[in-house]
Design an enzyme around this catalytic site. Structure first.
Site, PDB file in Angstrom:
ATOM      1  N   ASP A   1     -24.996  40.502  87.233  1.00  0.00           N
ATOM      2  CA  ASP A   1     -25.777  41.159  86.237  1.00  0.00           C
ATOM      3  C   ASP A   1     -25.454  40.906  84.803  1.00  0.00           C
ATOM      4  O   ASP A   1     -25.833  40.731  83.949  1.00  0.00           O
ATOM      5  CB  ASP A   1     -25.952  42.741  86.669  1.00  0.00           C
ATOM      6  CG  ASP A   1     -26.817  43.453  85.650  1.00  0.00           C
ATOM      7  OD1 ASP A   1     -28.099  43.344  85.984  1.00  0.00           O
ATOM      8  OD2 ASP A   1     -26.243  43.839  84.556  1.00  0.00           O
TER       9      ASP A   1
ATOM     10  N   ASP B   1     -33.931  45.526  84.445  1.00  0.00           N
ATOM     11  CA  ASP B   1     -34.546  45.643  83.086  1.00  0.00           C
ATOM     12  C   ASP B   1     -35.500  44.578  82.669  1.00  0.00           C
ATOM     13  O   ASP B   1     -35.978  44.148  83.536  1.00  0.00           O
ATOM     14  CB  ASP B   1     -33.146  45.774  82.229  1.00  0.00           C
ATOM     15  CG  ASP B   1     -32.571  44.441  81.941  1.00  0.00           C
ATOM     16  OD1 ASP B   1     -32.706  43.359  82.790  1.00  0.00           O
ATOM     17  OD2 ASP B   1     -31.816  44.006  80.989  1.00  0.00           O
TER      18      ASP B   1
ATOM     19  N   PHE C   1     -29.299  45.396  87.715  1.00  0.00           N
ATOM     20  CA  PHE C   1     -30.061  46.476  86.910  1.00  0.00           C
ATOM     21  C   PHE C   1     -31.315  45.877  86.562  1.00  0.00           C
ATOM     22  O   PHE C   1     -31.273  45.050  85.537  1.00  0.00           O
ATOM     23  CB  PHE C   1     -29.189  47.131  85.811  1.00  0.00           C
ATOM     24  CG  PHE C   1     -27.794  47.504  86.535  1.00  0.00           C
ATOM     25  CD1 PHE C   1     -27.486  47.981  87.434  1.00  0.00           C
ATOM     26  CD2 PHE C   1     -26.706  46.599  85.746  1.00  0.00           C
ATOM     27  CE1 PHE C   1     -26.121  48.338  88.144  1.00  0.00           C
ATOM     28  CE2 PHE C   1     -25.315  46.917  86.315  1.00  0.00           C
ATOM     29  CZ  PHE C   1     -25.106  47.536  87.398  1.00  0.00           C
TER      30      PHE C   1
HETATM   31  N1  LIG Z   1     -29.392  44.609  83.448  1.00  0.00           N
HETATM   32  C1  LIG Z   1     -28.650  45.049  82.479  1.00  0.00           C
HETATM   33  N2  LIG Z   1     -29.364  45.585  81.758  1.00  0.00           N
HETATM   34  C2  LIG Z   1     -28.856  46.198  80.568  1.00  0.00           C
HETATM   35  C3  LIG Z   1     -27.442  46.138  80.268  1.00  0.00           C
HETATM   36  C4  LIG Z   1     -27.315  47.057  79.212  1.00  0.00           C
HETATM   37  C5  LIG Z   1     -25.795  47.025  78.696  1.00  0.00           C
HETATM   38  N3  LIG Z   1     -24.617  47.280  79.533  1.00  0.00           N
HETATM   39  C6  LIG Z   1     -23.513  47.394  78.946  1.00  0.00           C
HETATM   40  C7  LIG Z   1     -22.434  47.307  80.149  1.00  0.00           C
HETATM   41  C8  LIG Z   1     -21.506  46.421  79.680  1.00  0.00           C
HETATM   42  C9  LIG Z   1     -21.774  45.693  78.369  1.00  0.00           C
HETATM   43  O1  LIG Z   1     -20.886  45.468  77.625  1.00  0.00           O
HETATM   44  C10 LIG Z   1     -22.915  46.547  77.977  1.00  0.00           C
HETATM   45  O2  LIG Z   1     -22.576  47.141  76.736  1.00  0.00           O
HETATM   46  C11 LIG Z   1     -28.440  47.069  78.858  1.00  0.00           C
HETATM   47  N4  LIG Z   1     -29.411  46.747  79.571  1.00  0.00           N
HETATM   48  C12 LIG Z   1     -30.813  46.994  79.229  1.00  0.00           C
HETATM   49  O3  LIG Z   1     -31.106  45.644  78.486  1.00  0.00           O
HETATM   50  C13 LIG Z   1     -32.264  46.011  77.709  1.00  0.00           C
HETATM   51  C14 LIG Z   1     -31.728  45.835  76.209  1.00  0.00           C
HETATM   52  O4  LIG Z   1     -32.866  45.276  75.275  1.00  0.00           O
HETATM   53  P1  LIG Z   1     -32.717  45.029  73.947  1.00  0.00           P
HETATM   54  O5  LIG Z   1     -31.539  45.854  73.228  1.00  0.00           O
HETATM   55  O6  LIG Z   1     -33.919  45.730  73.397  1.00  0.00           O
HETATM   56  O7  LIG Z   1     -32.323  43.608  73.874  1.00  0.00           O
HETATM   57  C15 LIG Z   1     -32.489  47.352  77.804  1.00  0.00           C
HETATM   58  O8  LIG Z   1     -33.476  47.542  78.934  1.00  0.00           O
HETATM   59  C16 LIG Z   1     -31.272  47.946  78.308  1.00  0.00           C
HETATM   60  O9  LIG Z   1     -31.411  48.998  79.302  1.00  0.00           O
HETATM   61  C17 LIG Z   1     -26.762  45.547  81.456  1.00  0.00           C
HETATM   62  O10 LIG Z   1     -25.260  45.486  81.514  1.00  0.00           O
HETATM   63  N5  LIG Z   1     -27.278  44.638  82.311  1.00  0.00           N
END
Ligand SMILES: Nc1nc2c(c(CN[C@H]3C=C[C@H](O)[C@@H]3O)cn2[C@@H]2O[C@H](COP(=O)(O)O)[C@@H](O)[C@H]2O)c(=O)[nH]1
Length: 306
Positions: free
Chosen positions: A283, A215, A213
């Site tokens: 990821d 981000d 994903f």
């Molecule tokens: N690649 C990727 N990006 C992810 C996630 C997740 C959360 N995934 C949930 C799934 C299982 C876990 O236990 C998590 O709870 C959030 N993000 C992204 O990160 C950024 C957070 O920025 P900051 O809060 O400012 O540090 C924001 O762009 C957000 O959209 C992920 O898994 N992979």
């Protein structure tokens, strides 16, 4: 997600500002040979879960708002998840489709217990309305119906979500090519899979089709690991926390090269060690490394997509 893979690969081949360092990639894979760090979904303990359709509604609302926290240095993803969880525990109908269509900015702030304006607050409210409206119009108001209609296919789910909800159509034009990144639509499928442990609403026969994903955290982790290399202008812009415009070559390359790099990592792991890993698993590991490193410098783009 063939279109995500193919178009990201095209960007990586034609990239001007970001490159994938194959020796850096090999080194990282080497460290993963013995054991691939397994990260539990919700290792943070922040999510709502009741093993039923309300969890699906929660995850869909969560991923509709799962973008761009950085403009407020105190706000992060955990606040969103915990706030939505709390709201649902207090009021089980908080995310009913008719309610979603009525939230105002101040009400959303109150729901998340956030004392000031949220970044891109008007867009967040608009997207909540869009979700409520389309769920009501096409899915009896229930995200669970949307998921049920996908026949255990994550690919179908992403296609359906992006077809019905314009806010999830995360794509860009790059050097005359349309590039598909679909971060929030794909993470919704992955969140279901993780939360329901691959069963029930989280059972997908093609979970391996989902990419990472794209981000702002994972590209920064890949750069720190030596997998991604930036041009000096881009490295300086990130270092100086300058904003990188949405849809610029730099922004698309950061995201698409991350997708391509994780696909390469997965391929190498399979060739070199005979290990079959999912991009989702890679990821989650990379992301968890990133959020535990507060000094990580990430790129700053105002976007509703990630
Ligand atoms: N690649 C990727 N990006 C992810 C996630 C997740 C959360 N995934 C949930 C799934 C299982 C876990 O236990 C998590 O709870 C959030 N993000 C992204 O990160 C950024 C957070 O920025 P900051 O809060 O400012 O540090 C924001 O762009 C957000 O959209 C992920 O898994 N992979």
């Amino acid at each position: 997600m063939e279109e995500v893979r193919e178009t990201s690969a095209w960007v990586a081949r034609n990239s001007s500002h970001v490159t994938i360092d194959s020796s850096g990639l090999e080194k990282v894979v080497e460290t993963m040979k013995e054991s691939i760090p397994k990260v539990e979904w919700d290792y943070e303990g922040i999510h709502y879960f009741d093993n039923g359709p309300l969890t699906v509604q929660y995850l869909f609302v969560l991923d509709a708002l799962n973008f761009c926290f950085w403009p407020d240095k105190d706000l992060n993803y955990d606040h969103l998840a915990k706030g939505l969880k709390e709201a649902l525990l207090n009021d089980h109908s908080a995310f009913d489709a008719d309610r979603l269509q009525k939230y105002t900015g101040p009400q959303l702030r109150e729901l998340l217990k956030w004392p000031r304006s949220l970044p891109l607050e008007e867009e967040r409210v608009r997207l909540l309305h869009e979700v409520g409206f389309e769920l009501e119009r096409s899915f009896e108001g229930k995200a669970s119906k949307l998921v049920e209609s996908c026949g255990k296919s994550a690919v179908k789910l992403v296609a359906l979500v992006t077809r019905h909800f314009p806010g999830f159509r995360d794509h860009s034009m790059y050097k005359g090519h349309q590039v598909f990144l679909y971060k929030r639509a794909q993470i919704f499928a992955a969140d279901l899979w993780g939360a329901f442990n691959g069963q029930g609403y989280g059972e997908f026969n093609d979970i391996g089709s989902i990419t990472m994903f794209a981000d702002y955290i994972v590209p920064a982790v890949l750069q720190q690991l030596g997998v991604l290399k930036y041009s000096s202008t881009l490295a300086n812009a990130i270092q100086a926390s300058s904003e990188i415009g949405a849809g610029t070559e730099e922004e698309v390359e950061l995201r698409a090269c991350s997708i391509f790099a994780v696909e390469k990592m997965r391929e190498l792991l399979s060739i070199k060690c005979g290990k079959q890993v999912l991009s989702v698993e890679l990821d989650l590991w990379l992301w968890s490394v990133g959020v535990q490193c507060p000094s990580l410098q990430h790129h700053r783009t105002l976007s509703i997509y990630y």
